[in-house]
Design a protein around this motif. Structure first.
Motif, PDB file in Angstrom:
ATOM      1  N   UNK A  52      68.235  13.555 -60.281  1.00  0.00           N
ATOM      2  CA  UNK A  52      68.137  12.057 -59.942  1.00  0.00           C
ATOM      3  C   UNK A  52      68.187  11.731 -58.393  1.00  0.00           C
ATOM      4  N   UNK A  53      67.262  11.268 -57.651  1.00  0.00           N
ATOM      5  CA  UNK A  53      67.592  11.069 -56.502  1.00  0.00           C
ATOM      6  C   UNK A  53      66.648  10.011 -55.947  1.00  0.00           C
ATOM      7  N   UNK A  54      66.333   9.706 -54.706  1.00  0.00           N
ATOM      8  CA  UNK A  54      65.588   8.773 -53.908  1.00  0.00           C
ATOM      9  C   UNK A  54      64.195   9.234 -54.009  1.00  0.00           C
ATOM     10  N   UNK A  55      64.069  10.714 -54.015  1.00  0.00           N
ATOM     11  CA  UNK A  55      62.632  11.245 -53.921  1.00  0.00           C
ATOM     12  C   UNK A  55      62.209  12.002 -55.242  1.00  0.00           C
ATOM     13  N   UNK A  56      63.139  12.398 -56.197  1.00  0.00           N
ATOM     14  CA  UNK A  56      62.885  13.247 -57.243  1.00  0.00           C
ATOM     15  C   UNK A  56      63.558  12.566 -58.718  1.00  0.00           C
ATOM     16  N   UNK A  57      62.906  12.969 -59.690  1.00  0.00           N
ATOM     17  CA  UNK A  57      63.555  12.636 -61.069  1.00  0.00           C
ATOM     18  C   UNK A  57      62.940  13.723 -61.957  1.00  0.00           C
ATOM     19  N   UNK A  58      63.748  14.691 -62.372  1.00  0.00           N
ATOM     20  CA  UNK A  58      63.254  15.997 -63.168  1.00  0.00           C
ATOM     21  C   UNK A  58      64.538  16.276 -63.985  1.00  0.00           C
ATOM     22  N   UNK A  59      64.018  16.655 -65.286  1.00  0.00           N
ATOM     23  CA  UNK A  59      64.772  17.166 -66.275  1.00  0.00           C
ATOM     24  C   UNK A  59      64.762  18.882 -66.246  1.00  0.00           C
TER      25      UNK A  59
ATOM     26  N   UNK B 147      74.501  16.323 -64.114  1.00  0.00           N
ATOM     27  CA  UNK B 147      73.853  15.422 -63.450  1.00  0.00           C
ATOM     28  C   UNK B 147      73.904  15.538 -62.105  1.00  0.00           C
ATOM     29  N   UNK B 148      72.821  15.928 -61.137  1.00  0.00           N
ATOM     30  CA  UNK B 148      72.891  15.990 -59.581  1.00  0.00           C
ATOM     31  C   UNK B 148      71.841  15.179 -59.018  1.00  0.00           C
ATOM     32  N   UNK B 149      72.003  15.137 -57.722  1.00  0.00           N
ATOM     33  CA  UNK B 149      71.275  14.178 -56.878  1.00  0.00           C
ATOM     34  C   UNK B 149      72.201  12.928 -56.478  1.00  0.00           C
ATOM     35  N   UNK B 150      71.454  12.273 -55.622  1.00  0.00           N
ATOM     36  CA  UNK B 150      72.201  11.146 -55.415  1.00  0.00           C
ATOM     37  C   UNK B 150      72.436   9.710 -56.125  1.00  0.00           C
ATOM     38  N   UNK B 151      71.605   9.521 -57.078  1.00  0.00           N
ATOM     39  CA  UNK B 151      71.600   8.630 -58.176  1.00  0.00           C
ATOM     40  C   UNK B 151      72.719   9.281 -59.009  1.00  0.00           C
ATOM     41  N   UNK B 152      72.982  10.270 -59.029  1.00  0.00           N
ATOM     42  CA  UNK B 152      73.958  10.971 -59.980  1.00  0.00           C
ATOM     43  C   UNK B 152      75.514  10.469 -59.857  1.00  0.00           C
ATOM     44  N   UNK B 153      75.763  10.149 -58.755  1.00  0.00           N
ATOM     45  CA  UNK B 153      77.168   9.835 -58.701  1.00  0.00           C
ATOM     46  C   UNK B 153      77.446   8.190 -59.165  1.00  0.00           C
ATOM     47  N   UNK B 154      76.304   7.508 -59.762  1.00  0.00           N
ATOM     48  CA  UNK B 154      76.394   6.377 -60.425  1.00  0.00           C
ATOM     49  C   UNK B 154      77.387   6.590 -61.566  1.00  0.00           C
ATOM     50  N   UNK B 155      78.560   5.616 -61.624  1.00  0.00           N
ATOM     51  CA  UNK B 155      79.420   5.852 -62.930  1.00  0.00           C
ATOM     52  C   UNK B 155      78.813   5.371 -63.974  1.00  0.00           C
ATOM     53  N   UNK B 156      77.853   4.512 -64.229  1.00  0.00           N
ATOM     54  CA  UNK B 156      77.454   4.045 -65.210  1.00  0.00           C
ATOM     55  C   UNK B 156      76.326   5.047 -65.887  1.00  0.00           C
TER      56      UNK B 156
END
Length: 335
Positions: free
Chosen positions: A131-138, A259-268
């Motif tokens: 999950x990131x600014x440009x990509x969302x994939x499983x 979980x990887x990508x920039x949004x992956x740091x989100x603690x929630x």
């Protein structure tokens, strides 16, 4: 012993990292930050990368305490990403490879995230939520390929969060997504938002249009606070992501989720995924902002794996592509 240097510049972060046999020697980066309410344009981002490339490169070498002659392979992001920033970063990598007379490897940005996540967390064969600014994939690995089980059919989750941050005029420092996360912690009132899961895929554009339209009016009336809006947005989009990740894990019989990508740091997001993993008797793997957010070391790590399995890129093929899917790469380095 193989030492790899990686150049990453697919979006607003310029990162140059050095890896020596699975050990991160250095990983500096410089972020292009725009004023609140504004996104970053490709030409301005590319200019930022050109301006800071040499200083970040010098910093990477200094921190790693190595000289150019010690490096075995140059790795760079081929794509996916924004065209102009990708090209300006690749130009630096190509120049360095020719000056230092080193082989070069073109790396898929998404696979860089996965290999970095596997290295740092020690996960063996996880189902991956990228999950990131440009990509969302499983994603899950099968038969020499990272297979995409589900993805966004329109915008990425990070893009959705960033664009809502612009509506609220939140700061872009250190990132709009981080500032939404902090504000959401104060939210208490949930606004029901469109929840769009289509099989294994998700859609965020309708949800974003809905909250962009409703938020100013509801905040002005005092019915909801900006914190409530951020809380509602996070809870909804993360629930959608966890639903499709759990379905992929069930299909693969997987007991690991990464979980990887920039949004992956989100603690929630990590907390919600942890609850799901615990219910399944599975293990959650996640990293912090040093390795989740775009960085040079992840490109060095993926390139290191590729180089050791016999892959190099001919200079004439060191191009960039804005659309470079995760499942287009033959994974020669995994058993």
């Amino acid at each position: 012993m193989v030492i790899a240097i990686g150049f990453e510049g697919s979006a607003n972060k310029l990162g140059i990292g050095i890896i020596k046999d699975g050990v991160v020697l250095s990983n500096p980066r410089h972020t292009y930050i725009t004023p609140p309410g504004q996104g970053f344009l490709p030409k301005d981002t590319a200019r930022h990368h050109r301006e800071h490339a040499l200083s970040v490169l010098q910093q990477a070498l200094d921190e790693a305490k190595i000289k150019p002659q010690d490096i075995d392979v140059i790795c760079y992001t081929k794509g996916p990403g924004m065209g102009a920033p990708l090209v300006s970063t690749a130009l630096v990598a190509r120049t360095v490879a020719q000056l230092w007379k080193k082989p070069i490897v073109a790396v898929n940005h998404c696979i860089g995230h996965i290999e970095m996540g596997r290295l740092i967390t020690g996960s063996k064969n996880p189902t991956v939520l990228y999950v990131s600014g440009g990509n969302t994939q499983v994603i899950a690995y099968s038969e020499r390929c990272y297979r995409i089980f589900g993805e966004t059919i329109d915008i990425a989750v990070g893009n959705c969060l960033d664009r809502f941050a612009r509506v609220l005029k939140l700061s872009n420092d250190p990132s709009p997504g981080y500032n939404i996360e902090q504000l959401a912690k104060q939210g208490q009132k949930y606004l029901e938002l469109p929840y769009v899961v289509k099989g294994m895929d998700v859609s965020f554009s309708g949800l974003l249009s809905f909250i962009e339209e409703k938020a100013p009016e509801l905040i002005e009336k005092g019915e909801y606070t900006p914190a409530d809006m951020c809380f509602s947005l996070q809870e909804t989009v993360f629930a959608m992501l966890i639903e499709i990740t759990e379905r992929a894990m069930a299909h693969c019989g997987s007991q690991e989720v990464l979980i990887v990508g920039g949004v992956g740091c989100n603690k929630r997001l990590q907390e919600m995924m942890g609850v799901m993993a615990e219910e399944r008797g599975a293990t959650l793997f996640a990293t912090d902002e040093r390795f989740c957010i775009d960085n040079g070391a992840m490109i060095a790590q993926a390139g290191w794996e590729m180089f050791r399995s016999g892959i190099t890129t001919e200079m004439k093929d060191t191009t960039c592509t804005q659309r470079f899917r995760t499942d287009e790469v033959e994974v020669t380095w995994r058993k």
